[in-house]
Design a protein around this motif. Sequence first.
Motif, PDB file in Angstrom:
ATOM      1  N   ALA A  31      11.673  -1.698  16.889  1.00 57.02           N
ATOM      2  CA  ALA A  31      10.510  -0.916  16.482  1.00 57.02           C
ATOM      3  C   ALA A  31       9.347  -1.813  16.059  1.00 57.02           C
ATOM      4  O   ALA A  31       9.545  -2.813  15.369  1.00 57.02           O
ATOM      5  CB  ALA A  31      10.890   0.020  15.344  1.00 57.02           C
ATOM      6  N   PRO A  32       8.104  -1.468  16.429  1.00 51.49           N
ATOM      7  CA  PRO A  32       6.937  -2.173  15.910  1.00 51.49           C
ATOM      8  C   PRO A  32       6.848  -2.030  14.389  1.00 51.49           C
ATOM      9  O   PRO A  32       7.407  -1.099  13.807  1.00 51.49           O
ATOM     10  CB  PRO A  32       5.762  -1.463  16.594  1.00 51.49           C
ATOM     11  CG  PRO A  32       6.347  -0.783  17.784  1.00 51.49           C
ATOM     12  CD  PRO A  32       7.740  -0.408  17.379  1.00 51.49           C
ATOM     13  N   TYR A  33       6.097  -2.946  13.746  1.00 48.40           N
ATOM     14  CA  TYR A  33       5.966  -2.861  12.305  1.00 48.40           C
ATOM     15  C   TYR A  33       4.647  -3.473  11.862  1.00 48.40           C
ATOM     16  O   TYR A  33       3.902  -4.061  12.669  1.00 48.40           O
ATOM     17  CB  TYR A  33       7.144  -3.529  11.592  1.00 48.40           C
ATOM     18  CG  TYR A  33       7.358  -5.000  11.898  1.00 48.40           C
ATOM     19  CD1 TYR A  33       6.841  -5.996  11.078  1.00 48.40           C
ATOM     20  CD2 TYR A  33       8.105  -5.396  13.008  1.00 48.40           C
ATOM     21  CE1 TYR A  33       7.045  -7.333  11.346  1.00 48.40           C
ATOM     22  CE2 TYR A  33       8.314  -6.736  13.291  1.00 48.40           C
ATOM     23  CZ  TYR A  33       7.780  -7.702  12.463  1.00 48.40           C
ATOM     24  OH  TYR A  33       7.983  -9.033  12.745  1.00 48.40           O
ATOM     25  N   TYR A  34       4.354  -3.331  10.569  1.00 48.19           N
ATOM     26  CA  TYR A  34       3.102  -3.802   9.982  1.00 48.19           C
ATOM     27  C   TYR A  34       3.406  -4.623   8.741  1.00 48.19           C
ATOM     28  O   TYR A  34       4.328  -4.292   7.986  1.00 48.19           O
ATOM     29  CB  TYR A  34       2.233  -2.600   9.600  1.00 48.19           C
ATOM     30  CG  TYR A  34       1.006  -2.949   8.781  1.00 48.19           C
ATOM     31  CD1 TYR A  34      -0.143  -3.440   9.389  1.00 48.19           C
ATOM     32  CD2 TYR A  34       0.994  -2.776   7.403  1.00 48.19           C
ATOM     33  CE1 TYR A  34      -1.271  -3.770   8.634  1.00 48.19           C
ATOM     34  CE2 TYR A  34      -0.129  -3.099   6.636  1.00 48.19           C
ATOM     35  CZ  TYR A  34      -1.253  -3.593   7.262  1.00 48.19           C
ATOM     36  OH  TYR A  34      -2.350  -3.916   6.520  1.00 48.19           O
ATOM     37  N   THR A  35       2.661  -5.691   8.528  1.00 47.84           N
ATOM     38  CA  THR A  35       2.716  -6.433   7.268  1.00 47.84           C
ATOM     39  C   THR A  35       1.334  -6.404   6.635  1.00 47.84           C
ATOM     40  O   THR A  35       0.327  -6.616   7.312  1.00 47.84           O
ATOM     41  CB  THR A  35       3.176  -7.887   7.470  1.00 47.84           C
ATOM     42  OG1 THR A  35       2.316  -8.550   8.420  1.00 47.84           O
ATOM     43  CG2 THR A  35       4.613  -7.936   7.985  1.00 47.84           C
ATOM     44  N   GLY A  36       1.292  -6.116   5.336  1.00 52.59           N
ATOM     45  CA  GLY A  36       0.023  -5.941   4.654  1.00 52.59           C
ATOM     46  C   GLY A  36      -0.677  -7.241   4.348  1.00 52.59           C
ATOM     47  O   GLY A  36      -0.117  -8.334   4.482  1.00 52.59           O
ATOM     48  N   PRO A  37      -1.919  -7.152   3.902  1.00 49.68           N
ATOM     49  CA  PRO A  37      -2.678  -8.353   3.569  1.00 49.68           C
ATOM     50  C   PRO A  37      -2.204  -8.957   2.261  1.00 49.68           C
ATOM     51  O   PRO A  37      -1.581  -8.290   1.436  1.00 49.68           O
ATOM     52  CB  PRO A  37      -4.110  -7.831   3.423  1.00 49.68           C
ATOM     53  CG  PRO A  37      -3.934  -6.413   2.960  1.00 49.68           C
ATOM     54  CD  PRO A  37      -2.704  -5.917   3.671  1.00 49.68           C
ATOM     55  N   SER A  38      -2.504 -10.233   2.071  1.00 48.68           N
ATOM     56  CA  SER A  38      -2.297 -10.844   0.760  1.00 48.68           C
ATOM     57  C   SER A  38      -3.288 -10.227  -0.220  1.00 48.68           C
ATOM     58  O   SER A  38      -4.265  -9.586   0.175  1.00 48.68           O
ATOM     59  CB  SER A  38      -2.492 -12.355   0.844  1.00 48.68           C
ATOM     60  OG  SER A  38      -3.790 -12.665   1.321  1.00 48.68           O
ATOM     61  N   GLU A  39      -3.040 -10.429  -1.501  1.00 47.65           N
ATOM     62  CA  GLU A  39      -3.885  -9.774  -2.502  1.00 47.65           C
ATOM     63  C   GLU A  39      -5.347 -10.217  -2.437  1.00 47.65           C
ATOM     64  O   GLU A  39      -6.240  -9.445  -2.798  1.00 47.65           O
ATOM     65  CB  GLU A  39      -3.330 -10.034  -3.902  1.00 47.65           C
ATOM     66  CG  GLU A  39      -2.029  -9.296  -4.162  1.00 47.65           C
ATOM     67  CD  GLU A  39      -1.542  -9.490  -5.581  1.00 47.65           C
ATOM     68  OE1 GLU A  39      -1.580  -8.510  -6.359  1.00 47.65           O
ATOM     69  OE2 GLU A  39      -1.119 -10.614  -5.916  1.00 47.65           O
TER      70      GLU A  39
END
Length: 563
Positions: A345-353
């Motif tokens: 499955a595709p996925y997402y990683t969020g930005p650093s703070e």
Amino acid sequence: MSNTISPLPREVADRYVDELIALDPVTGTYLGVKESSSRLPDTSPAGQEALAELMRATLARLDEAERQPGADSDVERRCARLLRERLTAELAVHDAEEGLRAVGNMSTPPHAVREVFTVTPADTEEDWAAIAERLRAVPAALAGYRESLSLGLERKLYAAPRPTTTFVEQLTEWADVDGSGRGWFEDFASAGPDALRAELDEAARTATAAVVELRDWMRDVYAPTIEGAPNVVGRERYARWSRYYNGTDLDLDEAYAYGWSEYHRLLTEMKTEAGKILPGAETPWVALAHLDEHGRHIEGVDEVRTWLQGLMDEAIEALDGTHFELAERVRKVESRIAPPGGAAAPYYTGPSEDFSRPGRTWLPTMGLTRFPVYDLVSTWYHEGVPGHHLQLAQWVHVAEDLSRYQATVGMVSANAEGWALYAERLMDELGFLKDAEERLGYLDAQMMRAARVIVDIGMHLELEIPADSPFHPGERWTPELAQEFFGAHSSRPADFVESELTRYLTIPGQAIGYKLGERAWLLGREKARERHGDAFDPKAWHMAALSQGSLGLDDLVDELSRL
């Protein structure tokens, strides 16, 4: 007499984040804490207990904080409710010793150990020196994980056999990515600077050797010991995991029935769109198979990454100022190709703070080089814009108005996945799905999420298939029937379907949060619209909704209705 002012809930929550980072440098890296880059967490039973002790201490502090003047303000109240709900749910999982049988094709400590390298800073020689140290920490992290599983074996807390088999296969791929004897860590380290070449190569070989050692133990000791254990978790364990992933104690039988109602609704819509593509098609999936051969495609891995980047950039330009108001740093999102050896499955990683690392979407290619457009458009509205990226990056953007906890580590899966599925529907409502091909792909993705509710609850609770089902009516669900059902109601290839079912056995209760979370978002919007009448402003509502931080489904509808 002390004049010390006791902290309010948001301060308690942010202290928890600081103390969590000290114990879990993987979390620190995702947040962009530079000091975390060289370390890995203690994955042993002692490390798990240290995390639990932090949670218990934080809940005690929260008890005191909620008695302080000002703790009943909206911002403090929301934070306190989230922190209490999340830590209580996490402790319930820990106290049931689920960490002693954490085996599967995703979301295990070894997966976290590997994947954190993909977001570790790698721009300078100093960054790569930290990476070398982190590589040298891999053997201890994997040894701690093995210690936890060994204790689980002693206590007869067994993982499911099918995910265990898949995990052994993944470890084999990590140890030898392409059959040349070169492991994933060695491949990753090859991008480092020449000045650290020998150090990085040696550290990477040490990490790969630890992967091989864990693989051999999983294959030769763990797998034979758990042979014959159930693949499903049963109602009690499922309810515990469902609370963990959804932030509410669901009526599981009602949720199962809802999954079936969505199945029937979506099937009717799919038949209509399929008829526009292939008149007379026996099922919508026959029309989708036709698109696999004759529909629009992107050829090439680099080309699909570039195309997906363009799709997100176009969505930002079209939506910003009309349906959303986006800060400049939220507008940046990157398309990436996922490393091999993971789930399908595709996925997402969020930005650093600090947004020095932007949010990123990741496409697992599964060895493919040709990608149907119908399977990409709504999926990237889900993973990127206006889905995961807009929500999770906006949380980070407004963290100072919330708390670090609400904006980052306090995420409730069903809230985020529900928003992302709502985002797909929103793009359909706004007319961004331009033709029957893209719209059938969207409906196929929606059907997949309805099927997840049906099979995830159905097989883990071994429920009966309804009498009005076109599929094995009256029989009890098994993983084998679940895979057959999923394969018959999805355009995805067989390896994706197999990976999906293994995922549901690995992380029970997570897959239902997409549809149930979307239902909560839609209900919250409808209640807000009813309250405001003709004055309802969708853009203002969306931005207020995206700026309130994480909430469990217990609280989400209530809070969305107030906006």
